[in-house]
Design an enzyme around this catalytic site. Structure first.
Site, PDB file in Angstrom:
ATOM      1  N   GLU A  81       0.822  -1.228   0.000  1.00 16.34           N
ATOM      2  CA  GLU A  81       0.000   0.000   0.000  1.00 16.34           C
ATOM      3  C   GLU A  81       0.850   1.269   0.000  1.00 16.34           C
ATOM      4  O   GLU A  81       1.727   1.432   0.855  1.00 16.34           O
ATOM      5  CB  GLU A  81      -0.921  -0.017   1.237  1.00 16.34           C
ATOM      6  N   LYS A 266      -7.062  -0.678  11.885  1.00 15.80           N
ATOM      7  CA  LYS A 266      -6.452  -1.169  10.637  1.00 15.80           C
ATOM      8  C   LYS A 266      -5.243  -0.304  10.282  1.00 15.80           C
ATOM      9  O   LYS A 266      -4.196  -0.803   9.862  1.00 15.80           O
ATOM     10  CB  LYS A 266      -7.497  -1.158   9.522  1.00 15.80           C
ATOM     11  N   ASP A 282       5.003 -13.506  11.861  1.00 17.95           N
ATOM     12  CA  ASP A 282       3.658 -13.971  11.523  1.00 17.95           C
ATOM     13  C   ASP A 282       2.673 -12.814  11.727  1.00 17.95           C
ATOM     14  O   ASP A 282       2.185 -12.579  12.834  1.00 17.95           O
ATOM     15  CB  ASP A 282       3.323 -15.171  12.433  1.00 17.95           C
ATOM     16  N   HIS A 381      -2.118  10.168  -1.084  1.00 18.16           N
ATOM     17  CA  HIS A 381      -2.274   8.987  -1.941  1.00 18.16           C
ATOM     18  C   HIS A 381      -2.127   9.372  -3.404  1.00 18.16           C
ATOM     19  O   HIS A 381      -1.489   8.695  -4.186  1.00 18.16           O
ATOM     20  CB  HIS A 381      -3.675   8.396  -1.765  1.00 18.16           C
TER      21      HIS A 381
HETATM   22  C1  MEV Z   1      -5.734   3.039   5.129  1.00 21.42           C
HETATM   23  O1  MEV Z   1      -5.058   1.855   4.802  1.00 21.42           O
HETATM   24  C2  MEV Z   1      -5.666   3.333   6.615  1.00 21.42           C
HETATM   25  C3  MEV Z   1      -6.529   4.493   7.092  1.00 21.42           C
HETATM   26  O2  MEV Z   1      -7.867   4.317   6.642  1.00 21.42           O
HETATM   27  C4  MEV Z   1      -6.447   4.498   8.581  1.00 21.42           C
HETATM   28  C5  MEV Z   1      -7.425   5.442   9.247  1.00 21.42           C
HETATM   29  O3  MEV Z   1      -8.471   5.757   8.662  1.00 21.42           O
HETATM   30  O4  MEV Z   1      -7.152   5.821  10.405  1.00 21.42           O
HETATM   31  C6  MEV Z   1      -6.054   5.790   6.502  1.00 21.42           C
END
Ligand code: MEV
Length: 428
Positions: A81, A266, A282, A381
């Site tokens: 990513e 995430k 892992d 991005h």
């Molecule tokens: C994208 O991979 C991760 C984000 O969505 C994390 C977040 O929203 O805090 C940018």
């Protein structure tokens, strides 16, 4: 050498490698598997999993600026990513201005679960198991004298009685200090080794004997201070205090809404799993541990990081997360690229690695929140995406950045427009 390196992203791959080599005091051969993955012996891959036909390459980037417990680190991250490495580096830069990260860990203690079914007297059985504590621990430790010699081994037992739709289960937790190993093999072997004795003293039948990824006794923690005066965004006419408030609101939504919390966590794992992959750890175990702990620690799903203001109004960020990572006994010690990543980090223990990973998770999360709470995530991005589009259109060298800048400014990040711009540029 300091890990604070400005313009690292503008360097060529060779220049970056040279710098990494100098920073970590490495020889040419050390970085060869990173530079030239094709040099890796396919037989090594064939021994790692079954039915091997080749390998899947991921880019490995280096996050700069990390200062953790007073020590500088360059952090290798393997991930597909875009923006993750840049965000971690940016978060680390702002944390550095506040003194860097302070990280600590618990002892590396893992849980091995043994499930007993059909126990006639579950509560009596629980007492009998605990009465035989020393014997059970000795039986487990017999299986791994090397670990014991290194100061690890089975340390304690917990026993719980759980009611299920299929009757009571007596669940024994074997608590094992796994030192510098992730420990799954050691723990599973020990759990299997004590199973028949547990059946004998409880009159039950053992079904599961397996490690738990909810590694509540193997935590890593980190904190950092982000100075409010460095957080402002002039282009958006946002002062540092405005940004602190906006970040606190962005964080608070994760506190009260599981839909946001999943994405918040995430983002933390974007950083942590990228270091896990780079170092041959892992990452599925870490993901399972992180998200289950996010629930377990509070009885409901919560963010793994916390944010608050200090007395001066600066932003204080903290993280607490189970991180079952190892340096020995797994792929980390075998895979040439993972070995190189460990050399770049210069870590001496699994606990040191866990402290770095917790700091990366915090840096990652802070940088995402700051971007989200101000200009939004797409700007960053898009500039990387624009560079890819420019390259796809045929731009090379300096042309790539020139075309990408124009695409972003025009908000037309398309190959056809990149081709037009490239023609114009070359005509000039
Ligand atoms: C994208 O991979 C991760 C984000 O969505 C994390 C977040 O929203 O805090 C940018």
């Amino acid at each position: 050498m300091k890990s604070e390196i400005s313009g690292f992203y503008k360097m060529s791959i060779d220049e970056r490698l040279k710098l990494v080599k100098e920073f970590a005091n490495l020889g040419d051969a050390d970085l060869e598997p990173v530079k030239n993955p094709a040099s890796i012996d396919p037989k090594m891959l064939d021994r790692m999993i079954e039915n091997v036909v080749g390998c899947m390459m991921l880019p490995m980037g280096i996050a700069v600026n990390f200062l953790i417990n007073g020590k500088d680190y360059l952090v290798p991250m393997a991930i597909e990513e875009a923006s993750v490495v840049a965000a971690a580096s940016h978060g680390a830069k702002l944390a550095r201005a506040g003194g860097g990260f302070t990280a600590t860990t618990t002892e590396p203690v893992m849980i091995g679960q043994v499930q007993l079914t059909r126990v006639p007297d579950p509560y009596g059985a629980k007492m009998r198991i605990l009465e035989h504590r020393e014997e059970i621990l000795a039986m487990a430790n017999e299986k791994d004298p090397v670990l014991v010699k290194l100061g690890g081994g089975a340390r304690d037992l917990n026993v719980r009685v759980l009611e299920s739709r299929r009757g009571s289960y007596v669940v024994v937790h074997l608590l094992v200090n796994t030192r510098d190993a992730m420990g799954a093999n050691a723990v599973n072997t020990m759990a299997e080794a004590v199973a028949s004795f547990l059946e004998k003293i409880t009159g039950g039948r053992v079904v599961l004997r397996i490690l738990s990824n909810l590694a509540v006794y193997r935590l890593a923690r980190a904190r950092a201070l982000f100075k409010k005066e460095l957080l402002g965004k002039d282009d958006l006419e946002l002062g540092g205090e405005d940004v602190v408030e906006a970040i606190l609101d962005a964080y608070e939504l994760a506190e009260v809404d599981p839909f946001r919390c999943a994405t918040h966590n995430k983002g933390i794992m974007n950083g942590i799993s990228a270091v896990a992959i780079a170092t041959g750890n892992d990452f599925r175990a870490l993901e399972a541990g992180a998200h289950s702990y996010a629930f377990y620690a509070h009885g409901t799903y919560k963010p793994l990081t916390k944010y608050e203001k200090d007395a001066e109004g600066n932003l204080v960020g903290t993280i607490e997360i189970p991180l079952a990572v190892g340096l020995v006994g797994g792929v980390t010690a075998v895979h040439p690229t993972a070995k190189a990543a460990i050399k770049i980090l210069g870590v001496k223990s699994a606990q040191e690695l866990a402290g770095i990973m917790a700091s990366v998770g915090l840096a990652q999360n802070f940088a995402a929140l700051r971007a989200l709470a101000t200009e939004g995530i797409q700007k960053g991005h898009m500039s990387l995406h624009a560079r890819n589009i420019a390259a796809t259109a045929g731009a090379v060298g300096e042309e790539i950045d020139l075309i990408a800048e124009k695409l972003v400014a025009e908000r037309k990040i398309r190959v056809d427009r990149a081709r037009e711009l490239l023609e114009e540029l070359r005509r000039k």
